[in-house]
Design a protein around this motif. Sequence first.
Motif, mmCIF file in Angstrom:
data_model
loop_
_atom_site.group_PDB
_atom_site.id
_atom_site.type_symbol
_atom_site.label_atom_id
_atom_site.label_comp_id
_atom_site.label_asym_id
_atom_site.label_seq_id
_atom_site.Cartn_x
_atom_site.Cartn_y
_atom_site.Cartn_z
ATOM 1 N N VAL A 3 0.867 -1.175 0.000
ATOM 2 C CA VAL A 3 0.000 0.000 0.000
ATOM 3 C C VAL A 3 0.900 1.219 0.000
ATOM 4 O O VAL A 3 2.088 1.131 0.273
ATOM 5 C CB VAL A 3 -0.934 0.034 1.231
ATOM 6 N N LYS A 4 0.323 2.358 -0.318
ATOM 7 C CA LYS A 4 1.068 3.605 -0.285
ATOM 8 C C LYS A 4 0.665 4.382 0.955
ATOM 9 O O LYS A 4 -0.511 4.496 1.262
ATOM 10 C CB LYS A 4 0.773 4.440 -1.527
ATOM 11 N N ALA A 110 -8.103 1.769 3.286
ATOM 12 C CA ALA A 110 -7.493 3.022 2.844
ATOM 13 C C ALA A 110 -8.243 4.212 3.438
ATOM 14 O O ALA A 110 -9.403 4.101 3.826
ATOM 15 C CB ALA A 110 -7.523 3.097 1.319
ATOM 16 N N GLY A 111 -7.566 5.355 3.502
ATOM 17 C CA GLY A 111 -8.210 6.574 3.968
ATOM 18 C C GLY A 111 -7.229 7.515 4.623
ATOM 19 O O GLY A 111 -6.030 7.265 4.695
ATOM 20 N N LYS A 112 -7.766 8.632 5.113
ATOM 21 C CA LYS A 112 -6.978 9.626 5.833
ATOM 22 C C LYS A 112 -7.152 9.344 7.323
ATOM 23 O O LYS A 112 -8.272 9.285 7.834
ATOM 24 C CB LYS A 112 -7.454 11.038 5.487
ATOM 25 N N TRP A 130 -1.124 13.624 14.575
ATOM 26 C CA TRP A 130 -0.246 13.406 13.431
ATOM 27 C C TRP A 130 -1.068 12.724 12.350
ATOM 28 O O TRP A 130 -1.574 11.621 12.555
ATOM 29 C CB TRP A 130 0.950 12.568 13.843
ATOM 30 N N ASP A 131 -1.235 13.393 11.201
ATOM 31 C CA ASP A 131 -2.077 12.905 10.110
ATOM 32 C C ASP A 131 -1.248 12.104 9.109
ATOM 33 O O ASP A 131 -0.082 12.423 8.872
ATOM 34 C CB ASP A 131 -2.708 14.070 9.357
ATOM 35 N N PHE A 132 -1.883 11.091 8.505
ATOM 36 C CA PHE A 132 -1.254 10.327 7.436
ATOM 37 C C PHE A 132 -2.339 9.702 6.570
ATOM 38 O O PHE A 132 -3.503 9.634 6.967
ATOM 39 C CB PHE A 132 -0.302 9.266 7.983
ATOM 40 N N ILE A 133 -1.974 9.311 5.360
ATOM 41 C CA ILE A 133 -2.917 8.744 4.408
ATOM 42 C C ILE A 133 -2.490 7.323 4.061
ATOM 43 O O ILE A 133 -1.305 7.085 3.798
ATOM 44 C CB ILE A 133 -2.988 9.606 3.134
ATOM 45 N N VAL A 134 -3.433 6.404 4.030
ATOM 46 C CA VAL A 134 -3.194 5.033 3.595
ATOM 47 C C VAL A 134 -3.966 4.837 2.293
ATOM 48 O O VAL A 134 -5.161 5.108 2.238
ATOM 49 C CB VAL A 134 -3.660 4.011 4.657
#
Length: 135
Positions: A3-4, A110-112, A130-134
């Motif tokens: 995944v990214k 997946a998501g934010k 702390w934000d990240f995206i999958v």
Amino acid sequence: SAVKLIDPNTNIEYDINTQGAGRLDVLSAIKEIKRPQSKIVNKEEESITGDLIMKLQKYDGTNWKDKKEIVNKKVTIPANGLLKLDIGKDSNGKQVFTGFNSLDVKISSAGKYRVYLGFIVDGKSFEKSWDFIVK
């Protein structure tokens, strides 16, 4: 499969291998991104006791929704000391709580997302995330 994971602060993309049935180990993914240290610092001359709250939250397009409460515990931070959130130890080396790195935090879609931190002392709340995206 992979995944990214995208760091929204830098827009750098990381390819992360999934574990098991398409589940992402959040900790392994987050370790790949350079980030600030996770700690609470007490600059006072006396120790401070408060409620430590850590949550995994997902953005639904409008609001942040709790996905998992990771930590909810009363903790004490020593005078002129700190609490390391990744390992759960204070500046004296005392194990205060099970650190984030040792907890089983996983994402299966997946998501934010964000890791939310709250520290509540005498009714006053100190908050960070702390934000990240999958993908």
